[in-house]
Design a protein around this motif. Structure first.
Motif, PDB file in Angstrom:
ATOM      1  N   ASP A 111     -30.605 -32.916   2.980  1.00  0.00           N
ATOM      2  CA  ASP A 111     -29.185 -32.891   3.307  1.00  0.00           C
ATOM      3  C   ASP A 111     -28.633 -34.309   3.284  1.00  0.00           C
ATOM      4  O   ASP A 111     -29.350 -35.277   2.981  1.00  0.00           O
ATOM      5  CB  ASP A 111     -28.929 -32.190   4.644  1.00  0.00           C
ATOM      6  N   SER A 112     -27.362 -34.449   3.620  1.00  0.00           N
ATOM      7  CA  SER A 112     -26.708 -35.751   3.517  1.00  0.00           C
ATOM      8  C   SER A 112     -27.217 -36.748   4.551  1.00  0.00           C
ATOM      9  O   SER A 112     -26.994 -37.956   4.410  1.00  0.00           O
ATOM     10  CB  SER A 112     -25.191 -35.580   3.672  1.00  0.00           C
ATOM     11  N   TYR A 154     -28.863 -32.697  -1.662  1.00  0.00           N
ATOM     12  CA  TYR A 154     -29.443 -33.416  -2.782  1.00  0.00           C
ATOM     13  C   TYR A 154     -30.771 -32.785  -3.157  1.00  0.00           C
ATOM     14  O   TYR A 154     -31.605 -32.515  -2.291  1.00  0.00           O
ATOM     15  CB  TYR A 154     -29.656 -34.896  -2.431  1.00  0.00           C
ATOM     16  N   ARG A 157     -26.711 -33.867  -7.015  1.00  0.00           N
ATOM     17  CA  ARG A 157     -25.842 -33.689  -5.851  1.00  0.00           C
ATOM     18  C   ARG A 157     -25.227 -32.291  -5.896  1.00  0.00           C
ATOM     19  O   ARG A 157     -24.724 -31.851  -6.928  1.00  0.00           O
ATOM     20  CB  ARG A 157     -24.738 -34.745  -5.839  1.00  0.00           C
TER      21      ARG A 157
END
Length: 507
Positions: A303-304, A332, A343
């Motif tokens: 994840d981010s 990602y 992405r």
């Protein structure tokens, strides 16, 4: 989500099964314990992370969740929702949440819904005095606690136990002379549940084995692999469900390239007798990542915030779908072979990886354990892997012949014999002193009285010396005989298994 409301909305799991089968409500009771009740055991680092990630996964799969974990500061930042809901992994909170779970399951049954519960544990496990257990911060959880206090207390139609802890094998199977299996004291209740068609087992070890953490995952190795499979990567036949055979084959394949068995999880899976499915992916696949299978690729989903959600490695020609969480920002997907990343934003709901353009790679981490664990998922997984997988009987464990060297046995028994002789001599001199005293001194000359008193005092001093010598010799002998020998690690020990790695032990 409020846990006390009678008007709660039960999460229904969509079952692609027979039309007449009732819809089911799913419940996940999740426990993560870094600090064992056993005071001498080193704390784990990532059991709380595992618990938080299991919460996210089972909520994505449509289950109502109950969380016992003490999240550290980093985990709270990464998982704020889990931080808001978590209760301390202590006995009082365990009892409270089990009561709440039992109430909610009963409410679902009253609404004519099928019910399935998941008990998920990440933390410390061991065997003490022939009794297996996992731990909370202030109590060991024995088989009686799990069987009577959870499985029988919460009367669900089906129950699944997922346990990532050292010696988790002993939650269901015992050790006997000559390798004969028998229920361990305290876990006999769970062993008897092997005849209960409701209960399925997914355990991180199938013998007295360690379960490991890895800093690259920031999680237990086994727990990360299980979650990866339950996101959908283990669904080899693409039917929207993950069976016990699929998840067991997935985990085994993920670790097959690791040459050292010390670092290779040895999963034990046993499906319920009334079904083969561990999870139904259901509506979770409405938001998914599709890998077309034109080439074999080891992929990693993050994840981010950099939380590593899943790993998977499809074989060439093996298509797979992976459910993805929503509302957490961009995701990602990294190609492990070259580090290039894709992405994935919130839209569209279905993302075909082949339609995305990869970005430049980021720097990868290196470390001592990295060389071993980097081989995880290096072999591709496909339906043939599942077809050739066979459920294995648990390992029959031969008890160690002896953990005490021969010289210590000789010295120990000699000291015990000396202790017996000394204590016997002490008893004899005590009785002799009493005999002299009971002989009477009336009418005897003063010199004879003094001589008898001196005799009594001498016997008393001698008996005191013999008692003291016997006690010391006994303590020395028992210490030589009972203190663990050099090969004691071959047998179950107290505390978090036999793993001693700060980063490696999922005890």
């Amino acid at each position: 989500m409020s846990r006390g409301s009678l008007a709660l909305t039960l999460a229904l799991v969509a079952l692609p099964a027979l039309a007449e089968e009732r819809p089911r409500a799913a419940f996940a009771f999740i426990v993560g314990v870094n600090q064992s009740v056993d005071p001498n055991e080193p704390a784990l680092r990532y059991a709380d992370d595992d618990a938080a990630r299991y919460l996210d996964l089972f909520r994505l799969l449509g289950a109502r969740t109950y969380l016992l974990a003490r999240l550290d500061e980093n985990t709270e930042r990464l998982h704020p929702q889990a931080a808001a809901e978590a209760s301390a992994p202590r006995w009082a909170e365990w009892q409270r949440l089990v009561d709440q779970l039992a109430h909610d399951v009963e409410q679902a049954r009253a609404r004519d819904l099928g019910t399935v519960i998941y008990f998920v544990y990440a933390g410390h496990g061991s065997v003490r005095n022939g009794q297996g257990y996992v731990t909370l911060e202030d109590r060991r959880l024995t088989g009686r606690d799990l069987a009577e206090g959870l499985i029988e207390r919460v009367k669900a139609d089906q129950a699944h136990l997922i346990v990532d802890a050292c010696s988790s094998y002993f939650l269901a199977y015992g050790r006997g002379p000559g390798g004969q299996r028998r229920p361990l004291q305290g876990f006999s209740e769970v062993a008897r549940l092997s005849d209960d068609g409701r209960v399925g087992l997914l355990l991180s070890t199938s013998s007295v084995r360690e379960s490991h953490e890895w800093e690259a995952f920031q999680a237990g190795v086994f727990s990360h692999e299980v979650r990866s499979g339950l996101y959908g990567a283990a669904d080899a036949d693409g039917d929207g469900r993950v069976s016990y055979k699929e998840i067991a084959a997935f985990v085994e394949r993920a670790n097959a390239a690791i040459p050292n068995e010390r670092f290779r999880p040895e999963v034990h899976a046993r499906p319920p007798k009334d079904g083969q499915w561990l999870v139904e992916l259901g509506n979770a696949l409405e938001h998914r990542i599709e890998v077309d299978g034109r080439e074999a690729m080891h992929l990693r989903l993050e994840d981010s915030k950099g939380v590593r959600l899943a790993d998977f490695h499809n074989a060439s020609g093996q298509r797979l779908w992976v459910a993805r969480p929503i509302g957490t920002g961009p995701l990602y997907v990294r190609r492990v072979v070259d580090g290039q990343e894709y992405r994935i934003d919130a839209m569209p709901q279905v993302v075909q990886l082949a339609a995305l353009t990869p970005q430049a790679p980021r720097v990868g981490a290196r470390g001592a354990e990295h060389e071993a664990f980097s081989l995880i998922f290096s072999l591709p997984y496909d339906r043939q892997t599942v077809d050739t997988y066979d459920f294995r009987m648990p390992v029959l464990i031969e008890p160690a012949e002896s953990t005490v060297p021969a010289w210590r046995r000789v010295a120990g028994w000699s000291a015990v014999g000396l202790a017996g002789a000394s204590l016997g001599g002490g008893v004899w001199t005590t009785m002799s002193a009493r005999g002299v005293r009971s002989g009477g001194m009336n009418g005897l000359p003063q010199a004879e009285v003094m001589r008898r008193n001196q005799r009594i005092q001498s016997l008393n001093r001698r008996s005191t010396t013999l008692y003291a010598a016997g006690a010391v010799a006994g303590a020395v002998g028992l210490g030589l005989l009972l203190w663990p020998g050099a090969n004691a690690e071959a047998a179950p020990v107290v505390g978090p298994g036999t793993a001693g790695l700060q980063l490696g032990g999922q005890f």
